[in-house]
Design a protein around this motif. Structure first.
Motif, PDB file in Angstrom:
ATOM      1  N   HIS A  56       0.748  -1.217   0.114  1.00  0.00           N
ATOM      2  CA  HIS A  56       0.164  -0.092  -0.074  1.00  0.00           C
ATOM      3  C   HIS A  56       0.852   1.267   0.201  1.00  0.00           C
ATOM      4  O   HIS A  56       0.695   2.107  -0.826  1.00  0.00           O
ATOM      5  CB  HIS A  56      -0.919  -0.016   1.197  1.00  0.00           C
ATOM      6  N   GLU A  57       1.681   1.353   0.696  1.00  0.00           N
ATOM      7  CA  GLU A  57       2.808   2.479   1.004  1.00  0.00           C
ATOM      8  C   GLU A  57       3.750   2.665  -0.009  1.00  0.00           C
ATOM      9  O   GLU A  57       3.862   3.723  -0.502  1.00  0.00           O
ATOM     10  CB  GLU A  57       3.236   2.459   2.355  1.00  0.00           C
ATOM     11  N   TYR A  58       4.309   1.687  -0.778  1.00  0.00           N
ATOM     12  CA  TYR A  58       5.425   1.799  -1.744  1.00  0.00           C
ATOM     13  C   TYR A  58       4.863   1.502  -3.190  1.00  0.00           C
ATOM     14  O   TYR A  58       5.792   1.563  -4.055  1.00  0.00           O
ATOM     15  CB  TYR A  58       6.457   1.050  -1.348  1.00  0.00           C
ATOM     16  N   GLY A  59       3.730   0.950  -3.321  1.00  0.00           N
ATOM     17  CA  GLY A  59       3.192   0.555  -4.704  1.00  0.00           C
ATOM     18  C   GLY A  59       2.973   1.950  -5.606  1.00  0.00           C
ATOM     19  O   GLY A  59       2.939   2.911  -5.175  1.00  0.00           O
ATOM     20  N   PRO A  60       2.622   1.703  -6.681  1.00  0.00           N
ATOM     21  CA  PRO A  60       2.642   0.717  -7.571  1.00  0.00           C
ATOM     22  C   PRO A  60       4.180  -0.028  -7.995  1.00  0.00           C
ATOM     23  O   PRO A  60       5.096   0.870  -7.704  1.00  0.00           O
ATOM     24  CB  PRO A  60       1.991   0.967  -8.980  1.00  0.00           C
ATOM     25  N   PHE A  61       3.963  -1.246  -8.350  1.00  0.00           N
ATOM     26  CA  PHE A  61       5.313  -2.123  -8.747  1.00  0.00           C
ATOM     27  C   PHE A  61       5.374  -2.221 -10.228  1.00  0.00           C
ATOM     28  O   PHE A  61       4.166  -2.846 -10.697  1.00  0.00           O
ATOM     29  CB  PHE A  61       5.592  -3.040  -7.713  1.00  0.00           C
ATOM     30  N   ASP A  62       6.477  -2.398 -10.567  1.00  0.00           N
ATOM     31  CA  ASP A  62       6.751  -3.012 -12.235  1.00  0.00           C
ATOM     32  C   ASP A  62       7.039  -4.322 -12.158  1.00  0.00           C
ATOM     33  O   ASP A  62       6.739  -5.106 -13.247  1.00  0.00           O
ATOM     34  CB  ASP A  62       7.749  -1.969 -12.924  1.00  0.00           C
ATOM     35  N   ALA A  63       7.645  -4.758 -11.133  1.00  0.00           N
ATOM     36  CA  ALA A  63       7.999  -6.171 -10.865  1.00  0.00           C
ATOM     37  C   ALA A  63       7.796  -6.501  -9.376  1.00  0.00           C
ATOM     38  O   ALA A  63       8.059  -5.786  -8.472  1.00  0.00           O
ATOM     39  CB  ALA A  63       9.321  -6.421 -11.203  1.00  0.00           C
ATOM     40  N   VAL A  64       7.069  -7.736  -9.181  1.00  0.00           N
ATOM     41  CA  VAL A  64       7.143  -8.338  -8.042  1.00  0.00           C
ATOM     42  C   VAL A  64       7.784  -9.621  -7.917  1.00  0.00           C
ATOM     43  O   VAL A  64       7.524 -10.408  -8.872  1.00  0.00           O
ATOM     44  CB  VAL A  64       5.536  -8.527  -7.440  1.00  0.00           C
ATOM     45  N   VAL A  65       8.660  -9.775  -6.948  1.00  0.00           N
ATOM     46  CA  VAL A  65       9.532 -11.137  -7.173  1.00  0.00           C
ATOM     47  C   VAL A  65       9.931 -11.727  -5.640  1.00  0.00           C
ATOM     48  O   VAL A  65       9.715 -11.008  -4.755  1.00  0.00           O
ATOM     49  CB  VAL A  65      11.031 -10.878  -7.759  1.00  0.00           C
ATOM     50  N   ARG A  66      10.152 -12.995  -5.626  1.00  0.00           N
ATOM     51  CA  ARG A  66      10.579 -13.640  -4.328  1.00  0.00           C
ATOM     52  C   ARG A  66      11.476 -14.592  -4.597  1.00  0.00           C
ATOM     53  O   ARG A  66      11.815 -15.443  -5.826  1.00  0.00           O
ATOM     54  CB  ARG A  66       9.201 -14.086  -3.905  1.00  0.00           C
ATOM     55  N   GLU A  67      12.000 -15.124  -3.543  1.00  0.00           N
ATOM     56  CA  GLU A  67      13.062 -16.256  -3.509  1.00  0.00           C
ATOM     57  C   GLU A  67      12.011 -17.456  -3.649  1.00  0.00           C
ATOM     58  O   GLU A  67      11.234 -17.587  -3.176  1.00  0.00           O
ATOM     59  CB  GLU A  67      13.837 -16.464  -2.219  1.00  0.00           C
ATOM     60  N   LYS A  68      12.534 -18.292  -4.475  1.00  0.00           N
ATOM     61  CA  LYS A  68      11.892 -19.575  -4.728  1.00  0.00           C
ATOM     62  C   LYS A  68      12.167 -20.590  -3.672  1.00  0.00           C
ATOM     63  O   LYS A  68      13.164 -20.864  -3.199  1.00  0.00           O
ATOM     64  CB  LYS A  68      12.425 -20.211  -6.115  1.00  0.00           C
ATOM     65  N   TYR A  69      10.875 -21.109  -3.079  1.00  0.00           N
ATOM     66  CA  TYR A  69      11.219 -22.007  -1.861  1.00  0.00           C
ATOM     67  C   TYR A  69      11.192 -23.121  -2.279  1.00  0.00           C
ATOM     68  O   TYR A  69      10.234 -23.879  -2.879  1.00  0.00           O
ATOM     69  CB  TYR A  69       9.923 -21.726  -0.992  1.00  0.00           C
ATOM     70  N   THR A  70      12.006 -24.054  -1.893  1.00  0.00           N
ATOM     71  CA  THR A  70      12.230 -25.388  -2.352  1.00  0.00           C
ATOM     72  C   THR A  70      11.782 -26.425  -1.528  1.00  0.00           C
ATOM     73  O   THR A  70      11.734 -27.657  -1.683  1.00  0.00           O
ATOM     74  CB  THR A  70      13.591 -25.970  -2.935  1.00  0.00           C
ATOM     75  N   GLY A  71      11.888 -25.974  -0.245  1.00  0.00           N
ATOM     76  CA  GLY A  71      11.470 -26.773   0.942  1.00  0.00           C
ATOM     77  C   GLY A  71      12.493 -28.011   1.372  1.00  0.00           C
ATOM     78  O   GLY A  71      12.165 -29.024   2.079  1.00  0.00           O
ATOM     79  N   LYS A 103       8.329 -17.430 -13.137  1.00  0.00           N
ATOM     80  CA  LYS A 103       9.514 -16.785 -13.759  1.00  0.00           C
ATOM     81  C   LYS A 103      10.027 -15.576 -12.806  1.00  0.00           C
ATOM     82  O   LYS A 103      11.114 -15.252 -13.032  1.00  0.00           O
ATOM     83  CB  LYS A 103       9.375 -16.260 -15.134  1.00  0.00           C
ATOM     84  N   ASP A 104       9.141 -15.127 -12.032  1.00  0.00           N
ATOM     85  CA  ASP A 104       9.563 -14.198 -10.891  1.00  0.00           C
ATOM     86  C   ASP A 104      10.247 -14.591  -9.637  1.00  0.00           C
ATOM     87  O   ASP A 104       9.977 -13.906  -8.581  1.00  0.00           O
ATOM     88  CB  ASP A 104       8.354 -13.204 -10.951  1.00  0.00           C
ATOM     89  N   GLU A 105      10.249 -16.077  -9.598  1.00  0.00           N
ATOM     90  CA  GLU A 105      10.802 -16.591  -8.486  1.00  0.00           C
ATOM     91  C   GLU A 105      12.489 -17.066  -8.639  1.00  0.00           C
ATOM     92  O   GLU A 105      12.784 -17.596  -9.856  1.00  0.00           O
ATOM     93  CB  GLU A 105      10.249 -17.966  -8.016  1.00  0.00           C
ATOM     94  N   ILE A 106      13.222 -16.789  -7.777  1.00  0.00           N
ATOM     95  CA  ILE A 106      14.732 -16.784  -8.069  1.00  0.00           C
ATOM     96  C   ILE A 106      15.171 -17.894  -6.864  1.00  0.00           C
ATOM     97  O   ILE A 106      14.897 -17.655  -5.782  1.00  0.00           O
ATOM     98  CB  ILE A 106      15.610 -15.602  -7.771  1.00  0.00           C
ATOM     99  N   VAL A 107      16.136 -18.812  -7.335  1.00  0.00           N
ATOM    100  CA  VAL A 107      16.589 -19.815  -6.381  1.00  0.00           C
ATOM    101  C   VAL A 107      17.601 -19.193  -5.751  1.00  0.00           C
ATOM    102  O   VAL A 107      18.383 -18.404  -6.067  1.00  0.00           O
ATOM    103  CB  VAL A 107      17.095 -21.179  -7.137  1.00  0.00           C
ATOM    104  N   ALA A 108      17.658 -19.741  -4.418  1.00  0.00           N
ATOM    105  CA  ALA A 108      18.707 -19.002  -3.467  1.00  0.00           C
ATOM    106  C   ALA A 108      20.065 -18.948  -3.864  1.00  0.00           C
ATOM    107  O   ALA A 108      20.827 -18.244  -3.750  1.00  0.00           O
ATOM    108  CB  ALA A 108      18.542 -19.775  -2.044  1.00  0.00           C
ATOM    109  N   SER A 109      20.372 -19.884  -4.424  1.00  0.00           N
ATOM    110  CA  SER A 109      22.015 -20.136  -5.138  1.00  0.00           C
ATOM    111  C   SER A 109      22.179 -19.051  -6.152  1.00  0.00           C
ATOM    112  O   SER A 109      23.321 -18.362  -5.939  1.00  0.00           O
ATOM    113  CB  SER A 109      22.352 -21.324  -5.583  1.00  0.00           C
ATOM    114  N   ALA A 110      21.378 -18.981  -6.792  1.00  0.00           N
ATOM    115  CA  ALA A 110      21.243 -17.588  -7.936  1.00  0.00           C
ATOM    116  C   ALA A 110      21.573 -16.537  -7.325  1.00  0.00           C
ATOM    117  O   ALA A 110      22.042 -15.488  -7.557  1.00  0.00           O
ATOM    118  CB  ALA A 110      20.105 -17.790  -9.015  1.00  0.00           C
TER     119      ALA A 110
END
Length: 170
Positions: A56-71, A103-110
């Motif tokens: 809410h406070e910092y949007g809007p965003f051009d990209a939303v990404v996260r670390e890929k969780y492998t468990g 495609k917007d999830e990035i693995v920890a090693s990368a």
């Protein structure tokens, strides 16, 4: 360009960076620690509210990404907490019209390799890499906070939005 990045766990980190003229600027970084004395539903509600505040406070965003969780190599309970936090954040994102593609999830090693130069970097090496790329001596509230910034910077590096400091002449 503005990027929202998430490091999701039972104590998630959130970061927002803005890129202008191929240079990243950290606009916001925070993390929240949930307390085991509360029920899972209360913890997830808190995580959702935490994510909503940032969106809410910092949007809007051009990209939303996260670390890929492998468990991998986690207990059933640890996985349950991460998946619950993941769902809470997805609910917060959905309220503002965002979703995250695979495609917007990035693995920890990368992420580790992009910011520190080695895919097996420890938490402090990742935080140091983030500081180096941003050119700021930032004191992070937690590893989750620095990891969220690392996710954003990795996305920017992998997509050619910024260049390593040696290439930028910083």
């Amino acid at each position: 360009m503005k990027i929202l990045a998430l490091d999701i766990s039972a104590s998630p980190g959130v970061a927002v960076i803005e890129i202008k003229r191929n240079r990243p600027k950290l606009l916001y970084v925070d993390s929240v620690k949930t307390d085991t004395k509360f029920s899972d539903s209360q913890r997830y509600s808190y995580i959702e509210a935490f994510a909503i505040k940032a969106i809410h406070e910092y949007g809007p965003f051009d990209a939303v990404v996260r670390e890929k969780y492998t468990g991998t190599s986690r207990s059933k309970r640890a996985k349950q907490l991460v998946y619950g936090a993941w769902a809470a954040i997805d609910m917060a994102l959905g309220k503002y019209g965002y979703s995250i593609d695979e495609k917007d999830e990035i693995v920890a090693s990368a992420i580790k390799k992009a910011v520190s130069g080695k895919g097996t970097a420890d938490k402090e090496e990742v935080a140091d890499g983030v500081r180096r790329i941003l050119g700021e001596d930032i004191e992070f509230k937690s590893d989750d906070a620095s990891d969220a910034v690392a996710v954003a910077l990795t996305y920017a590096l992998l997509n050619g939005l910024i260049k390593e400091e040696s290439e930028n002449g910083r």
